[in-house]
Design an enzyme around this catalytic site. Structure first.
Site, mmCIF file in Angstrom:
data_model
loop_
_atom_site.group_PDB
_atom_site.id
_atom_site.type_symbol
_atom_site.label_atom_id
_atom_site.label_comp_id
_atom_site.label_asym_id
_atom_site.label_seq_id
_atom_site.Cartn_x
_atom_site.Cartn_y
_atom_site.Cartn_z
ATOM 1 N N GLN A 133 0.760 -1.217 -0.080
ATOM 2 C CA GLN A 133 -0.035 -0.141 0.309
ATOM 3 C C GLN A 133 0.906 1.238 0.124
ATOM 4 O O GLN A 133 0.913 2.330 -0.625
ATOM 5 C CB GLN A 133 -1.069 -0.046 1.164
ATOM 6 N N ASP A 136 2.053 1.887 -3.448
ATOM 7 C CA ASP A 136 0.743 2.372 -4.828
ATOM 8 C C ASP A 136 0.884 3.840 -5.061
ATOM 9 O O ASP A 136 0.422 4.181 -5.066
ATOM 10 C CB ASP A 136 -0.286 2.035 -4.396
ATOM 11 N N SER A 139 -2.209 4.480 -6.987
ATOM 12 C CA SER A 139 -3.613 4.970 -6.092
ATOM 13 C C SER A 139 -3.180 6.351 -5.089
ATOM 14 O O SER A 139 -4.206 6.743 -5.613
ATOM 15 C CB SER A 139 -3.885 3.866 -4.841
#
Length: 395
Positions: A133, A136, A139
């Site tokens: 995450q 990322d 995103s």
């Protein structure tokens, strides 16, 4: 190891691959960052901040890239296409290149990395798993694109967003429809809500319904059963069949009659963007309506959108096709991108500051394009030629 950060030279690109904060962290990792002068100007990072963080500032890209062990980029390196700078030709054999390399759209360039002996990593291929995450980039950049899309729409819209009750009368709240409730879409919903609009949203994935409603927006449901099967294992939307798309268009067409602003965010990795608004649907919108097509660079979600242009329609609507929307908010986009990249670097650099490529790591394996002169990514590796069968005996 020497780490090179050069100025991005592609059109509409103001981001930079490292911030002063991440330069400082790299120095702490035992790396030696070298920054081309002016590399951070578009993101409001002057050379002085990089120098204070521990970077060496050089005047030209050749000086930055010469003998660099790691090359950090936002966009894929140039091949003498802009300003006569052949960035790829300046990268030494055996160096590692990390950036948004668009391997699906630029397969010839992936072959060029292999031929040049460069170890290339494409950050857009980072898997959507918990451990990744912080890396990322899709995103982090999509989040800012969704925010900026609403602000761009508000700047073009001839009315206010919130309901206002004044002595001269009441101003109705703007109605916003967000198509695609991924990262960009959810941020667009939240931003439009903060500005006071009445917001609806649609997505092909059933899981998006709860997320949309948690932000205070209304979810337009087409076919719950089909939508439950519309999400890939990686969390992306699948391309839906023609029957579903037809019913979705009918539902959206009905909603457009009372919609002022549409934000289109639907993308399918490695594929052309699906058309969500046809010319006929756009023609049914009221004068003064605004449509933002965030997928314009991938073919567009809106018929009639044009990359880099604001298109006026015959019925008085506007279609915004801004390019590289995250770059339109370059300071924050660069900060987030640089942090994503720094987190990824932690997988490749050991405690002694040396490059260690662990191909057994699922994140490294997913992003690695080329190694030791060969294309190694399973999605890009050429299919082995099939040897012709030996002719059998005559019948």
């Amino acid at each position: 190891m020497k780490v090179a950060i050069v100025r991005e030279r592609r059109a509409d690109e103001r981001r930079v691959a490292a911030s002063p904060d991440t330069i400082k962290a790299m120095v702490g990792m035992g790396l030696a960052p070298v920054v081309e002068s002016g590399a951070g100007a578009g993101a409001s990072f002057p050379d002085e901040l990089y120098a204070a963080a521990g970077a060496t500032i050089v005047a030209a890209p050749a000086a930055a890239l010469a003998d660099a062990d790691l090359v950090l980029k936002v966009q894929r390196p140039l091949r003498a296409a802009v300003e006569g700078v052949d960035e790829l030709g300046l990268i030494k054999r055996g160096a590692a290149l990390i950036g948004l390399l668009q391997p699906s759209q630029s397969p010839d360039e992936v072959s060029a990395y292999a031929e040049a002996g460069i170890t290339a990593f494409a950050l857009e291929l980072i898997p959507r798993i918990t451990r990744a995450q912080t890396m990322d980039v899709l995103s982090s950049q999509a989040n800012l694109a969704g925010y900026k899309a609403v602000l761009d729409a508000a700047a073009e819209f001839g009315r206010a967003f919130p309901m206002m009750m004044t002595a001269a009368g009441t101003i109705k709240a703007a109605r916003v429809l967000v198509m695609g409730a991924g990262v960009a879409g959810l941020q667009a919903i939240a931003t439009a809500r903060r500005l006071g609009a009445i917001v609806s949203a649609t997505d092909v994935r059933a899981a998006a319904k709860e997320q949309v409603e948690s932000l205070g927006a209304n979810f337009l449901t087409v076919d719950e059963e089909a939508m439950r099967a519309a999400e890939t294992a990686g969390g992306y939307a699948r391309e839906m069949g023609e029957e579903f798309q037809r019913r979705q268009r009918e539902k959206v067409t009905e909603a457009l009659r009372r919609t002022d602003i549409v934000i289109c965010t639907a993308l399918i990795p490695g594929r052309r963007a699906p058309v969500l608004l046809t010319g006929e649907m756009v023609a049914g919108m009221a004068p003064g309506s605004v449509i933002v097509d965030l997928a314009v660079e991938a073919g567009g979600n809106v018929e009639g959108s044009r990359p880099g242009e604001v298109v006026g329609t015959a019925n008085g609507a506007k279609i915004l096709g801004h390019l590289n929307v995250p770059s339109r908010i370059a300071v924050d986009a660069s900060q987030l991108y640089a942090r994503n990249l720094l987190a990824f670097l932690a997988l490749l650099v050991d405690k002694e500051g040396n490059l260690r490529i662990d191909t057994a790591d699922e994140i490294v394996k997913a992003t690695l394009l080329t190694l030791d002169g060969a294309i190694v990514n399973p999605a890009l590796a050429p299919t082995p030629a099939v040897e012709p069968a030996e002719p059998g005996p005559p019948s």
